[in-house]
Design a protein around this motif. Structure first.
Motif, PDB file in Angstrom:
ATOM      1  N   ARG A  35       0.838  -1.209   0.000  1.00 44.90           N
ATOM      2  CA  ARG A  35       0.000   0.000   0.000  1.00 44.90           C
ATOM      3  C   ARG A  35       0.873   1.260   0.000  1.00 44.90           C
ATOM      4  O   ARG A  35       0.387   2.350  -0.285  1.00 44.90           O
ATOM      5  CB  ARG A  35      -0.966  -0.017   1.182  1.00 44.90           C
ATOM      6  CG  ARG A  35      -0.276   0.044   2.507  1.00 44.90           C
ATOM      7  CD  ARG A  35      -1.270  -0.014   3.630  1.00 44.90           C
ATOM      8  NE  ARG A  35      -0.575   0.002   4.899  1.00 44.90           N
ATOM      9  CZ  ARG A  35      -1.128  -0.233   6.064  1.00 44.90           C
ATOM     10  NH1 ARG A  35      -2.408  -0.513   6.121  1.00 44.90           N
ATOM     11  NH2 ARG A  35      -0.434  -0.196   7.170  1.00 44.90           N
ATOM     12  N   ASN A  36       2.159   1.095   0.324  1.00 49.35           N
ATOM     13  CA  ASN A  36       3.085   2.225   0.312  1.00 49.35           C
ATOM     14  C   ASN A  36       3.823   2.247  -1.040  1.00 49.35           C
ATOM     15  O   ASN A  36       4.636   1.371  -1.334  1.00 49.35           O
ATOM     16  CB  ASN A  36       4.072   2.044   1.486  1.00 49.35           C
ATOM     17  CG  ASN A  36       5.077   3.167   1.572  1.00 49.35           C
ATOM     18  OD1 ASN A  36       5.578   3.639   0.567  1.00 49.35           O
ATOM     19  ND2 ASN A  36       5.384   3.572   2.793  1.00 49.35           N
ATOM     20  N   ALA A  71       2.988  -8.430   5.382  1.00 50.22           N
ATOM     21  CA  ALA A  71       2.447  -7.070   5.542  1.00 50.22           C
ATOM     22  C   ALA A  71       2.209  -6.734   7.020  1.00 50.22           C
ATOM     23  O   ALA A  71       2.985  -5.998   7.634  1.00 50.22           O
ATOM     24  CB  ALA A  71       1.166  -6.942   4.737  1.00 50.22           C
ATOM     25  N   SER A  72       1.157  -7.273   7.606  1.00 47.80           N
ATOM     26  CA  SER A  72       0.844  -7.000   9.016  1.00 47.80           C
ATOM     27  C   SER A  72      -0.224  -7.985   9.478  1.00 47.80           C
ATOM     28  O   SER A  72      -0.922  -8.584   8.650  1.00 47.80           O
ATOM     29  CB  SER A  72       0.304  -5.575   9.190  1.00 47.80           C
ATOM     30  OG  SER A  72      -1.011  -5.510   8.670  1.00 47.80           O
ATOM     31  N   GLN A  73      -0.364  -8.090  10.801  1.00 46.74           N
ATOM     32  CA  GLN A  73      -1.403  -8.977  11.355  1.00 46.74           C
ATOM     33  C   GLN A  73      -2.787  -8.580  10.837  1.00 46.74           C
ATOM     34  O   GLN A  73      -3.574  -9.433  10.453  1.00 46.74           O
ATOM     35  CB  GLN A  73      -1.382  -8.895  12.880  1.00 46.74           C
ATOM     36  CG  GLN A  73      -0.984 -10.195  13.539  1.00 46.74           C
ATOM     37  CD  GLN A  73      -1.082 -10.107  15.057  1.00 46.74           C
ATOM     38  OE1 GLN A  73      -2.160  -9.972  15.630  1.00 46.74           O
ATOM     39  NE2 GLN A  73       0.052 -10.196  15.712  1.00 46.74           N
ATOM     40  N   SER A  94       2.865 -12.850   9.344  1.00 48.92           N
ATOM     41  CA  SER A  94       2.221 -12.229  10.509  1.00 48.92           C
ATOM     42  C   SER A  94       1.396 -13.297  11.224  1.00 48.92           C
ATOM     43  O   SER A  94       0.159 -13.252  11.276  1.00 48.92           O
ATOM     44  CB  SER A  94       1.357 -11.051  10.056  1.00 48.92           C
ATOM     45  OG  SER A  94       2.126 -10.185   9.251  1.00 48.92           O
ATOM     46  N   VAL A  95       2.121 -14.250  11.788  1.00 45.72           N
ATOM     47  CA  VAL A  95       1.513 -15.484  12.297  1.00 45.72           C
ATOM     48  C   VAL A  95       0.580 -15.210  13.479  1.00 45.72           C
ATOM     49  O   VAL A  95      -0.321 -15.991  13.776  1.00 45.72           O
ATOM     50  CB  VAL A  95       2.627 -16.485  12.704  1.00 45.72           C
ATOM     51  CG1 VAL A  95       2.050 -17.838  13.078  1.00 45.72           C
ATOM     52  CG2 VAL A  95       3.625 -16.659  11.573  1.00 45.72           C
ATOM     53  N   GLY A 123      10.375 -18.294  11.147  1.00 39.77           N
ATOM     54  CA  GLY A 123      10.603 -16.871  11.416  1.00 39.77           C
ATOM     55  C   GLY A 123      11.887 -16.626  12.185  1.00 39.77           C
ATOM     56  O   GLY A 123      12.937 -17.210  11.897  1.00 39.77           O
ATOM     57  N   ALA A 124      11.778 -15.798  13.215  1.00 42.86           N
ATOM     58  CA  ALA A 124      12.972 -15.385  13.958  1.00 42.86           C
ATOM     59  C   ALA A 124      13.362 -16.377  15.054  1.00 42.86           C
ATOM     60  O   ALA A 124      14.253 -16.102  15.843  1.00 42.86           O
ATOM     61  CB  ALA A 124      12.722 -14.011  14.565  1.00 42.86           C
ATOM     62  N   ALA A 189       3.524  -6.622  16.350  1.00 46.22           N
ATOM     63  CA  ALA A 189       4.667  -6.538  15.422  1.00 46.22           C
ATOM     64  C   ALA A 189       5.955  -7.025  16.081  1.00 46.22           C
ATOM     65  O   ALA A 189       7.041  -6.817  15.540  1.00 46.22           O
ATOM     66  CB  ALA A 189       4.830  -5.106  14.939  1.00 46.22           C
ATOM     67  N   THR A 248      12.312  -6.285  13.121  1.00 43.75           N
ATOM     68  CA  THR A 248      12.318  -7.610  12.488  1.00 43.75           C
ATOM     69  C   THR A 248      13.725  -8.162  12.396  1.00 43.75           C
ATOM     70  O   THR A 248      14.620  -7.526  11.828  1.00 43.75           O
ATOM     71  CB  THR A 248      11.698  -7.490  11.068  1.00 43.75           C
ATOM     72  OG1 THR A 248      10.307  -7.232  11.224  1.00 43.75           O
ATOM     73  CG2 THR A 248      11.890  -8.739  10.244  1.00 43.75           C
ATOM     74  N   ALA A 252      14.301 -13.856  10.184  1.00 39.25           N
ATOM     75  CA  ALA A 252      12.901 -14.058   9.760  1.00 39.25           C
ATOM     76  C   ALA A 252      12.810 -14.023   8.232  1.00 39.25           C
ATOM     77  O   ALA A 252      12.094 -14.833   7.627  1.00 39.25           O
ATOM     78  CB  ALA A 252      12.002 -12.997  10.379  1.00 39.25           C
TER      79      ALA A 252
HETATM   80  N1  LIG Z   1       7.031 -14.775  11.948  1.00 45.49           N
HETATM   81  C1  LIG Z   1       8.071 -14.108  12.440  1.00 45.49           C
HETATM   82  O1  LIG Z   1       8.955 -14.650  13.094  1.00 45.49           O
HETATM   83  C2  LIG Z   1       8.175 -12.661  12.168  1.00 45.49           C
HETATM   84  C3  LIG Z   1       7.115 -11.979  11.637  1.00 45.49           C
HETATM   85  N2  LIG Z   1       7.205 -10.644  11.387  1.00 45.49           N
HETATM   86  C4  LIG Z   1       6.010 -10.002  10.851  1.00 45.49           C
HETATM   87  O2  LIG Z   1       6.045 -10.085   9.419  1.00 45.49           O
HETATM   88  C5  LIG Z   1       5.364  -8.961   8.850  1.00 45.49           C
HETATM   89  C6  LIG Z   1       6.290  -8.256   7.856  1.00 45.49           C
HETATM   90  O3  LIG Z   1       7.448  -7.820   8.543  1.00 45.49           O
HETATM   91  P1  LIG Z   1       8.437  -6.720   7.919  1.00 45.49           P
HETATM   92  O4  LIG Z   1       8.701  -7.024   6.505  1.00 45.49           O
HETATM   93  O5  LIG Z   1       9.562  -6.576   8.854  1.00 45.49           O
HETATM   94  O6  LIG Z   1       7.527  -5.424   8.034  1.00 45.49           O
HETATM   95  P2  LIG Z   1       7.751  -4.018   7.305  1.00 45.49           P
HETATM   96  O7  LIG Z   1       7.028  -3.025   8.136  1.00 45.49           O
HETATM   97  O8  LIG Z   1       9.187  -3.805   7.014  1.00 45.49           O
HETATM   98  O9  LIG Z   1       6.988  -4.231   5.925  1.00 45.49           O
HETATM   99  C7  LIG Z   1       5.608  -4.423   5.854  1.00 45.49           C
HETATM  100  C8  LIG Z   1       5.155  -3.851   4.514  1.00 45.49           C
HETATM  101  O10 LIG Z   1       3.794  -4.205   4.312  1.00 45.49           O
HETATM  102  C9  LIG Z   1       3.091  -3.060   3.860  1.00 45.49           C
HETATM  103  N3  LIG Z   1       1.708  -3.217   4.267  1.00 45.49           N
HETATM  104  C10 LIG Z   1       1.181  -3.162   5.513  1.00 45.49           C
HETATM  105  N4  LIG Z   1      -0.140  -3.395   5.478  1.00 45.49           N
HETATM  106  C11 LIG Z   1      -0.460  -3.597   4.182  1.00 45.49           C
HETATM  107  C12 LIG Z   1      -1.677  -3.897   3.507  1.00 45.49           C
HETATM  108  N5  LIG Z   1      -2.830  -4.008   4.157  1.00 45.49           N
HETATM  109  N6  LIG Z   1      -1.641  -4.064   2.160  1.00 45.49           N
HETATM  110  C13 LIG Z   1      -0.473  -3.925   1.490  1.00 45.49           C
HETATM  111  N7  LIG Z   1       0.704  -3.652   2.072  1.00 45.49           N
HETATM  112  C14 LIG Z   1       0.708  -3.485   3.402  1.00 45.49           C
HETATM  113  C15 LIG Z   1       3.791  -1.862   4.489  1.00 45.49           C
HETATM  114  O11 LIG Z   1       3.593  -0.689   3.724  1.00 45.49           O
HETATM  115  C16 LIG Z   1       5.248  -2.333   4.465  1.00 45.49           C
HETATM  116  O12 LIG Z   1       5.913  -1.955   3.265  1.00 45.49           O
HETATM  117  C17 LIG Z   1       4.956  -8.082  10.044  1.00 45.49           C
HETATM  118  O13 LIG Z   1       3.633  -8.361  10.429  1.00 45.49           O
HETATM  119  C18 LIG Z   1       5.906  -8.521  11.153  1.00 45.49           C
HETATM  120  O14 LIG Z   1       5.392  -8.278  12.429  1.00 45.49           O
HETATM  121  C19 LIG Z   1       8.368  -9.964  11.609  1.00 45.49           C
HETATM  122  C20 LIG Z   1       9.441 -10.615  12.143  1.00 45.49           C
HETATM  123  C21 LIG Z   1       9.436 -11.986  12.516  1.00 45.49           C
END
Ligand SMILES: NC(=O)C1=CN([C@@H]2O[C@H](COP(=O)(O)OP(=O)(O)OC[C@H]3O[C@@H](n4cnc5c(N)ncnc54)[C@H](O)[C@@H]3O)[C@@H](O)[C@H]2O)C=CC1
Ligand SMILES: O=C([O-])CC(=O)C(=O)O
Length: 271
Positions: A35-36, A71-73, A94-95, A123-124, A189, A248, A252
């Motif tokens: 979305r960005n 993306a996000s939870q 976003s488990v 993930g991490a 997050a 993050t 991950a």
């Molecule tokens: N399973 C795991 O061990 C881990 C999971 N995560 C999760 O993974 C996900 C991604 O992490 P990162 O890449 O570090 O986050 P980030 O913040 O660097 O990137 C997320 C991207 O998704 C985009 N976004 C958010 N909502 C959106 C939507 N509804 N539609 C389209 N784009 C959207 C944002 O603009 C951003 O560019 C997060 O939810 C984070 O919490 C992060 C670290 C470890």
């Protein structure tokens, strides 16, 4: 070739795209969405060999075999449901979204009906192979202690609701102690790892989580201890943060890449 679509092109999504672009995952990067718009254009300019199309989710699912949610939870609910309903496999970062039992059951049912898979990378965290193996018999307890730099917890609902002043912390402080169920809702997050751990082991209510804000920490450190009929083990990972998102851990992103490699590889190694 597996056709991939990525929703969320931040720290993790970008690393996945680069890995496909460099040829290290045998797959085709067909579509991306964020979305960005700035994140999208900086991703596109970083790719040397691939020119994925920008498709919103509804269009993306018509062109790909597997959708990656990075993306996000909040976004995960729609992404997972739409992908599966369109007969795409889905990989979810976003488990924490899976703490919602209704959602978990609903998407598992759709996946069964459609013959699709939902992939949740480790993930991490390290050691989920052991947790899954141990859970084939009785596990008595599973606990996670996560130590993070205070700034990486900024904005989490638990921190905001309890007025915790992270900026002025002088010493390491336990900011949260409770179940994984509460932790993933209150730190959406920060501790998706607690969700993956719960799903590998004994569940969200039974898994205990402690989060320490440590002003001296430069890494995201996760300790897991499991006790059961097999004996007990402890794992510890000291994660370097991702260059573009300190919340993050870089591991991950690597785990997402490893999961995709595993999906396309006929030789399946490990639990
Ligand atoms: N399973 C795991 O061990 C881990 C999971 N995560 C999760 O993974 C996900 C991604 O992490 P990162 O890449 O570090 O986050 P980030 O913040 O660097 O990137 C997320 C991207 O998704 C985009 N976004 C958010 N909502 C959106 C939507 N509804 N539609 C389209 N784009 C959207 C944002 O603009 C951003 O560019 C997060 O939810 C984070 O919490 C992060 C670290 C470890
Ligand atoms: O990357 C990490 O260390 C953990 C994390 O953010 C998460 O599980 O959401």
């Amino acid at each position: 070739m597996l056709k991939l679509g990525i929703v969320g092109c931040g720290a993790i999504g970008t690393e996945i795209c680069k890995a496909v672009d460099e040829g290290s995952i045998e797959s085709e990067l067909v579509a991306v969405y964020d979305r960005n718009k700035e994140h999208l254009s900086s991703l596109q300019s970083s790719l040397l060999n691939t020119e994925p199309v920008v498709y919103e989710l509804q269009e993306m699912v018509k062109h790909v075999d597997l959708v990656v949610e990075s993306a996000s939870q909040n976004a995960a609910y729609e992404i997972v449901t739409t992908a599966l309903e369109s007969s795409c496999d889905v990989m979810v970062m976003s488990v924490g979204a899976f703490v919602d039992k209704n959602f978990r059951e609903k998407v598992t049912d759709i996946a069964k009906q459609k013959g699709c898979k939902i992939y949740l990378p480790s993930g991490a965290l390290v050691g989920l192979d052991g947790v899954k193996t141990a859970s084939c018999n009785n596990i008595y307890s599973v606990s996670l202690t996560s130590r993070k730099p205070p700034e990486s917890l900024e904005g989490a609902p638990y921190i905001v609701e309890n007025n915790i002043d992270l900026e002025n912390l002088k010493n390491e402080t336990v900011v949260f102690e409770g179940s994984a169920a509460e932790a993933v809702k209150m730190f959406p997050a920060n501790v998706n790892v607690a969700a993956t751990l719960s799903l590998s082991g004994i569940g969200f209510d039974e898994t205990s989580v402690k989060i320490i804000a440590d002003p001296g920490a430069e890494k995201n450190i996760h300790n897991v201890t499991v006790k059961g009929n097999f004996g007990e083990f402890t794992t510890r990972v000291e994660n370097l943060p991702s260059p573009t998102n300190p919340k993050t851990s870089y591991l991950a992103s690597l785990s997402a890449i490893a999961t995709l490699k595993n999906i396309v590889n006929p030789l399946q190694v490990g639990t």
